[in-house]
Design a protein around this motif. Structure first.
Motif, short mmCIF file in Angstrom:
data_model
loop_
_atom_site.label_atom_id
_atom_site.label_comp_id
_atom_site.label_asym_id
_atom_site.label_seq_id
_atom_site.Cartn_x
_atom_site.Cartn_y
_atom_site.Cartn_z
N PHE A 269 0.71 -0.78 0.21
CA PHE A 269 0.07 -0.36 -0.08
C PHE A 269 0.59 1.58 0.04
CE2 PHE A 269 -2.61 3.57 2.60
CZ PHE A 269 -3.60 2.97 1.26
N ASN A 270 0.85 2.80 -1.00
CA ASN A 270 1.26 3.07 -0.97
C ASN A 270 1.00 4.91 -0.27
OD1 ASN A 270 3.49 2.41 -3.37
ND2 ASN A 270 1.58 1.52 -3.76
N LYS A 271 -0.08 4.60 0.74
CA LYS A 271 -0.53 6.27 1.09
C LYS A 271 0.71 6.07 2.08
CE LYS A 271 -0.88 7.34 -2.12
NZ LYS A 271 -0.82 8.79 -2.95
N PRO A 272 1.03 7.31 3.28
CA PRO A 272 1.46 7.22 4.15
C PRO A 272 1.33 7.66 5.23
CG PRO A 272 1.40 9.13 2.89
CD PRO A 272 1.23 8.28 1.73
N GLY A 273 0.91 6.65 6.70
CA GLY A 273 0.58 6.97 7.56
C GLY A 273 -0.52 6.09 7.94
N ARG A 274 -0.19 5.76 9.59
CA ARG A 274 -1.15 4.31 9.92
C ARG A 274 -2.62 4.95 9.84
NH1 ARG A 274 0.19 1.48 14.16
NH2 ARG A 274 -1.29 0.55 15.64
N HIS A 275 -2.87 5.88 10.20
CA HIS A 275 -4.69 6.13 9.21
C HIS A 275 -5.06 5.61 8.05
CE1 HIS A 275 -2.43 10.08 8.17
NE2 HIS A 275 -3.04 10.01 7.32
N ASN A 276 -3.73 6.41 6.93
CA ASN A 276 -4.35 5.57 5.92
C ASN A 276 -4.01 4.15 5.55
OD1 ASN A 276 -4.62 7.55 4.31
ND2 ASN A 276 -2.58 8.61 4.29
N LEU A 277 -3.50 3.16 6.80
CA LEU A 277 -3.19 1.89 6.38
C LEU A 277 -4.54 1.11 6.82
CD1 LEU A 277 0.00 0.80 8.31
CD2 LEU A 277 -0.43 0.34 5.64
#
Length: 317
Positions: A269-277
Motif C-alpha cells: 500500500f502506497n499512502k503514508p500514515g497509520r490512518h491510511n493503513l
C-alpha cells in the motif's frame, strides 16, 4: 420520487463536492441538469463544459424557463448550506416543486442497490475512494459518489453499473440517516459538528442510530476501540481484520493482512500514515462483501493513487 418521471434536475449549490457528483449522475442517465452556485470553481467549470447551464447569482430570472414551467417533471436538489431565504429556493418551494436535500436523493438512488456506506468524522473520502478503486479494479458493477476527486479516475463520480453503490455517509446535518446500507463502516467518532449535535454524547448516539439503519443481515465494520458493536479492524491487535508485520520499502508499506478466514502476506500500500493503513484495511474488508477474490483485492490495494490534494506526490524518487 420516481426517477423515470423526472426529465430535468436543478441544483441549488451545484458546485459542492457531493452535489456535483449527483449532478454528474443525473447527466449520465440522460436527465437535463442545471444549477446555481455562489462562486465559480474548477468543478463548476467542468460541469458547464459538459453541457450544464450554471449561473452564479441568486436570481429566478436566470433559471431557464423549461425548469420553472414544469414542476411535475423537475426535481430540485439543494444543499443544507443554502439559506432559507434564498430566492431561487423560495421560488421552487412556493410553486409546488419536488425539493429534496442531497442526502435524501442519495438515499433514494442507492436504496435498491447493494449499498456500501463509509461513515466517520475523519477518513470518509479516502476510505470510500479506496473502496471504489478496489471494486472497479475487480470488475464489480457499481456506482460511486465520493467526497473528493479520486486520482485513480480523476472524478468524484464513477458509474460502472448499478448493482452496487459506494457512498460517503455524512454525519453533517444527520445526512447519513437517509441511507439504508447493506455494508457500513465507522472510521472515527471524534467530537465534530457540535454546532449541530450539542455535545459528543449526542454525536455518538447518532452514529449508533446510523448503524441500526443497516438492512437486515447487513455487516458493520468498526475501528477497534470505538463503542459500537460490529466486526473490528485494527493494526497489531485483536481485531477481526488486522494488519501485522509492517515493513516500509522505498516509501511503500508491506504487511500481512489477516481476516477471520484467511491471511494474505506481502500486501502493498502506497499512502503514508497509520490512518491510511486503517482506511485501506476497512475498504478491503468492505470490498470483500461484494465477492471479489481477496488476492485480486490485495493487488488492487497496491495500485491506489489517492485523493487530489491529499498526499499527492508531485515528485517521488
Amino acid at each position: 420520487m420516481n426517477v423515470a418521471q423526472i426529465h430535468r434536475v436543478y441544483f441549488i449549490g451545484i458546485g459542492g463536492i457531493g452535489m456535483s457528483a449527483l449532478a454528474r449522475y443525473f447527466a449520465f442517465i440522460d436527465k437535463t441538469v442545471a444549477g446555481y452556485d455562489k462562486t465559480e470553481s474548477p468543478l463548476t467549470q467542468e460541469l458547464a463544459a459538459s453541457g450544464m447551464d450554471i449561473h452564479y447569482k441568486d436570481s429566478v430570472d436566470l433559471v431557464a424557463e423549461v425548469y420553472k414551467n414544469d414542476s411535475e417533471h423537475t426535481l430540485v436538489v439543494y444543499t443544507p448550506a443554502v439559506p432559507s431565504n434564498h430566492k431561487e429556493y423560495q421560488f421552487f418551494l412556493q410553486n409546488g416543486f419536488t425539493i429534496k436535500k442531497r442526502s435524501e436523493v442519495l438515499g433514494l438512488i442507492t436504496k435498491d442497490s447493494f449499498c456500501l456506506a463509509v461513515a466517520g468524522t475523519h477518513g470518509k473520502t479516502t476510505t470510500s475512494s479506496i473502496l471504489a478503486h478496489l471494486l472497479k479494479e475487480t470488475g464489480v458493477k457499481m456506482t460511486a459518489f465520493l467526497g473528493g476527486i479520486s486520482e485513480d479516475f480523476n472524478s468524484n463520480f464513477l458509474l460502472e453499473g448499478t448493482e452496487y453503490s459506494v457512498v460517503e455517509a455524512d454525519e453533517f446535518d444527520r445526512s447519513f440517516m437517509q441511507l439504508t446500507p447493506n455494508v457500513a463502516c465507522v472510521t472515527s467518532m471524534d467530537a465534530d459538528h457540535l454546532d449541530i449535535y450539542g455535545d459528543a454524547q449526542e454525536l455518538e448516539k447518532t452514529f449508533k442510530d446510523f448503524t441500526e439503519r443497516l438492512k437486515p443481515g447487513g455487516t458493520l465494520f468498526v475501528r477497534n476501540g470505538l463503542p459500537l458493536k460490529g466486526l473490528t479492524y485494527g493494526i497489531e491487535d485483536d481485531s477481526d481484520y488486522c494488519i501485522r508485520n509492517i515493513k516500509i520499502e522505498h516509501g511503500t508499506y508491506i504487511f500481512d493482512l489477516e481476516t477471520p478466514d484467511l491471511k494474505l502476506e506481502g500486501v502493498e500500500f502506497n499512502k503514508p500514515g497509520r490512518h491510511n493503513l486503517l482506511n485501506g484495511l476497512v475498504a478491503f474488508a468492505m470490498a470483500m462483501q461484494a465477492g471479489p477474490p481477496p488476492h485480486r483485492l490485495a493487488q488492487a490495494l497496491s495500485t491506489f493513487k489517492g485523493v487530489q490534494r491529499r498526499f499527492s506526490y508531485q515528485i517521488k524518487n
